[in-house]
Design a protein around this motif. Structure first.
Motif, PDB file in Angstrom:
ATOM      1  N   ASP A 109       0.818  -1.214   0.000  1.00 24.64           N
ATOM      2  CA  ASP A 109       0.000   0.000   0.000  1.00 24.64           C
ATOM      3  C   ASP A 109       0.850   1.261   0.000  1.00 24.64           C
ATOM      4  N   HIS A 110       2.095   1.136   0.440  1.00 21.55           N
ATOM      5  CA  HIS A 110       3.002   2.292   0.526  1.00 21.55           C
ATOM      6  C   HIS A 110       4.376   1.913   0.003  1.00 21.55           C
ATOM      7  N   GLY A 111       5.084   2.897  -0.539  1.00 20.37           N
ATOM      8  CA  GLY A 111       6.515   2.755  -0.725  1.00 20.37           C
ATOM      9  C   GLY A 111       7.179   2.867   0.631  1.00 20.37           C
ATOM     10  N   ILE A 112       8.427   2.414   0.748  1.00 21.15           N
ATOM     11  CA  ILE A 112       9.099   2.422   2.050  1.00 21.15           C
ATOM     12  C   ILE A 112      10.536   2.909   1.933  1.00 21.15           C
ATOM     13  N   PHE A 113      11.028   3.425   3.052  1.00 20.79           N
ATOM     14  CA  PHE A 113      12.457   3.714   3.226  1.00 20.79           C
ATOM     15  C   PHE A 113      13.026   2.614   4.113  1.00 20.79           C
ATOM     16  N   VAL A 114      14.173   2.081   3.730  1.00 22.18           N
ATOM     17  CA  VAL A 114      14.818   1.009   4.498  1.00 22.18           C
ATOM     18  C   VAL A 114      16.244   1.426   4.820  1.00 22.18           C
ATOM     19  N   LEU A 115      16.590   1.376   6.100  1.00 20.70           N
ATOM     20  CA  LEU A 115      17.943   1.700   6.541  1.00 20.70           C
ATOM     21  C   LEU A 115      18.622   0.430   7.026  1.00 20.70           C
ATOM     22  N   SER A 116      19.783   0.107   6.438  1.00 20.45           N
ATOM     23  CA  SER A 116      20.550  -1.095   6.799  1.00 20.45           C
ATOM     24  C   SER A 116      21.888  -0.661   7.387  1.00 20.45           C
ATOM     25  N   ASP A 117      22.119  -1.004   8.662  1.00 24.06           N
ATOM     26  CA  ASP A 117      23.361  -0.519   9.273  1.00 24.06           C
ATOM     27  C   ASP A 117      24.600  -1.258   8.770  1.00 24.06           C
ATOM     28  N   PRO A 373      18.626  -4.873   7.946  1.00 23.05           N
ATOM     29  CA  PRO A 373      17.723  -3.719   7.951  1.00 23.05           C
ATOM     30  C   PRO A 373      17.214  -3.452   9.364  1.00 23.05           C
ATOM     31  N   VAL A 374      17.481  -2.263   9.881  1.00 19.71           N
ATOM     32  CA  VAL A 374      17.136  -1.976  11.275  1.00 19.71           C
ATOM     33  C   VAL A 374      16.042  -0.924  11.426  1.00 19.71           C
ATOM     34  N   ASN A 375      15.832  -0.107  10.400  1.00 20.93           N
ATOM     35  CA  ASN A 375      14.790   0.921  10.474  1.00 20.93           C
ATOM     36  C   ASN A 375      14.001   0.980   9.180  1.00 20.93           C
ATOM     37  N   ILE A 376      12.690   1.219   9.295  1.00 20.65           N
ATOM     38  CA  ILE A 376      11.847   1.416   8.123  1.00 20.65           C
ATOM     39  C   ILE A 376      10.908   2.589   8.390  1.00 20.65           C
ATOM     40  N   ARG A 377      10.545   3.285   7.325  1.00 21.45           N
ATOM     41  CA  ARG A 377       9.520   4.309   7.373  1.00 21.45           C
ATOM     42  C   ARG A 377       8.728   4.253   6.080  1.00 21.45           C
ATOM     43  N   LEU A 378       7.481   4.704   6.144  1.00 23.12           N
ATOM     44  CA  LEU A 378       6.634   4.679   4.964  1.00 23.12           C
ATOM     45  C   LEU A 378       6.761   5.994   4.196  1.00 23.12           C
ATOM     46  N   VAL A 379       6.691   5.897   2.871  1.00 29.95           N
ATOM     47  CA  VAL A 379       6.683   7.094   2.034  1.00 29.95           C
ATOM     48  C   VAL A 379       5.328   7.778   2.201  1.00 29.95           C
ATOM     49  N   LYS A 380       5.340   9.051   2.512  1.00 34.29           N
ATOM     50  CA  LYS A 380       4.085   9.777   2.786  1.00 34.29           C
ATOM     51  C   LYS A 380       3.593  10.497   1.536  1.00 34.29           C
TER      52      LYS A 380
END
Length: 380
Positions: A109-117, A373-380
């Motif tokens: 339903d959304h695009g996402i941002f993925v942060l991988s340390d 992958p340690v953090n995710i956020r949704l594209v608004k």
């Protein structure tokens, strides 16, 4: 032999001895000079190496660079970090995967941002899991987004990125490592870590990012999750094994026990918590802070650290939230982040190195191929 010839021979011998002596002195001085230069260079190299970013860069490029090259060229089997109760996190390799993430399932339903340390990058993916852009970083931790900006913690730096292009717009440097971020109205809350203790500070969002308007009146231990809503600030105090709630209008603080809480989302009257080494996304009441359910995953008591096992076991068994049968098909491994939106639960399934999207507890889509992958956020 004439007297002149005899004198000449003695003079030659004297000059020869003198030359040998001078050469020996020069050789000795040259040796001392070389040794001195080597000592100075070694001391300088050690001093430079002891500068934290340099040491980290050398370790990542020299120690892990060769392994990464071999993995990305399919010469050796990829090695990925994972947690074991007796040894902690093992098989760490700092390596950005050469292949794009693999998508399986239905459109999100959304695009996402993925942060991988350990993959040292942040990426934007569209609703089919395709990479829109990638920004390579150092060892990032901490992520939040607004409609225009992406806030990223990269060791001691705060980076502000353009959400559409991934371009780094601004950099701000702080004294301690950043572990979590939360943008709320005109503030940016930042959790810092300084070895065993840390703190949380709220800054006015402006061009300088140094105007402190809030400071948490307590110490934290590598807090990895922050959320704010209606003057309620909630913190996943990871290595204190606590969820902390504070009223911003009164500074009243309350807390409850949790097991390696890594993220927090305020959702209606609940708190969604990624409990990393329970392998669960758990639900707590935002009012009483009691444990009320399992959103995803199931825990195995064998994964618990025996030193703090008693802290959480009684609470979990008493509340009956150790597992939910419908989640057996979506087993998680050290989830570090989770976000619920529009009927879908997005989970950073960290030690499985994937993002899992669940609807009603059932796998809807999976994106695999990340490195921690340690953090995710949704594209608004």
């Amino acid at each position: 032999m004439s007297r002149r010839e005899t004198f000449y021979d003695k003079g030659g011998e004297q000059r020869l001895r003198t030359n040998r002596y001078l050469m020996a002195v020069l050789a000795t001085n040259r040796f001392r000079t070389v040794v001195t230069v080597l000592i100075i260079l070694t001391a300088a190299c050690l001093a430079i190496y002891n500068i934290d970013p340099v040491r980290h860069y050398v370790a990542r490029t020299v120690k892990h660079g060769a392994i990464c090259f071999l993995q990305n060229n399919a010469i050796i089997k990829p090695r990925r970090a994972h947690y074991t109760p007796d040894k902690g996190t093992v098989d760490i390799v700092y390596c950005a995967p050469i292949n794009p993430p693999a998508f399986d399932g239905a459109k999100m339903d959304h695009g996402i941002f993925v942060l991988s340390d350990f993959g040292h990058q942040v990426q934007r993916l569209n609703q089919l899991g395709q990479v829109v852009w990638t920004q390579n970083l150092h060892t990032p931790r901490g992520l939040d987004s607004t409609e225009k900006h992406l806030y990223v913690g990269d060791r001691k730096e705060l980076l502000i990125l353009d959400v559409d292009t991934g371009e780094i717009l601004k950099r701000y440097r702080y004294s301690n490592y950043i572990t979590a971020l939360k943008a709320y109205r005109d503030r940016l809350f930042i959790a810092f870590d300084d070895g065993q203790v840390g703190s949380l500070i709220g800054y006015q969002i402006d061009d300088k990012m140094n105007n402190v308007i809030f400071r948490l009146p307590m110490r934290l231990a590598s807090a990895r999750g922050i959320d704010v809503s209606n003057n309620m600030l909630v913190i996943a105090d990871t290595f204190h094994h606590k969820i902390v709630k504070i009223r911003l209008d009164s500074n009243v603080v309350s807390s409850t026990k949790s097991y390696y809480p890594n993220s927090v989302q305020i959702w209606k009257d609940s708190l969604l918590i990624s409990e990393e080494h329970l392998n669960m996304v758990s639900k707590f009441s935002s009012h009483s802070l009691t444990r009320t359910g399992a959103m995803a995953g199931c825990f195995d008591p064998k994964n618990l650290d025996s030193k703090i096992e008693k802290v959480v076991l009684d609470d979990i068994y008493r509340s009956g939230t150790s597992c939910n049968a419908q989640h057996l098909g979506s087993k998680l491994y050290s989830p570090n982040d989770a976000i619920y939106a529009d009927g879908s639960l997005y989970v950073a399934d960290t030690d499985n190195h994937r993002i899992v999207v669940l609807k009603n507890g059932i796998k809807h889509s999976v994106i695999s191929g990340f490195n921690n992958p340690v953090n995710i956020r949704l594209v608004k």
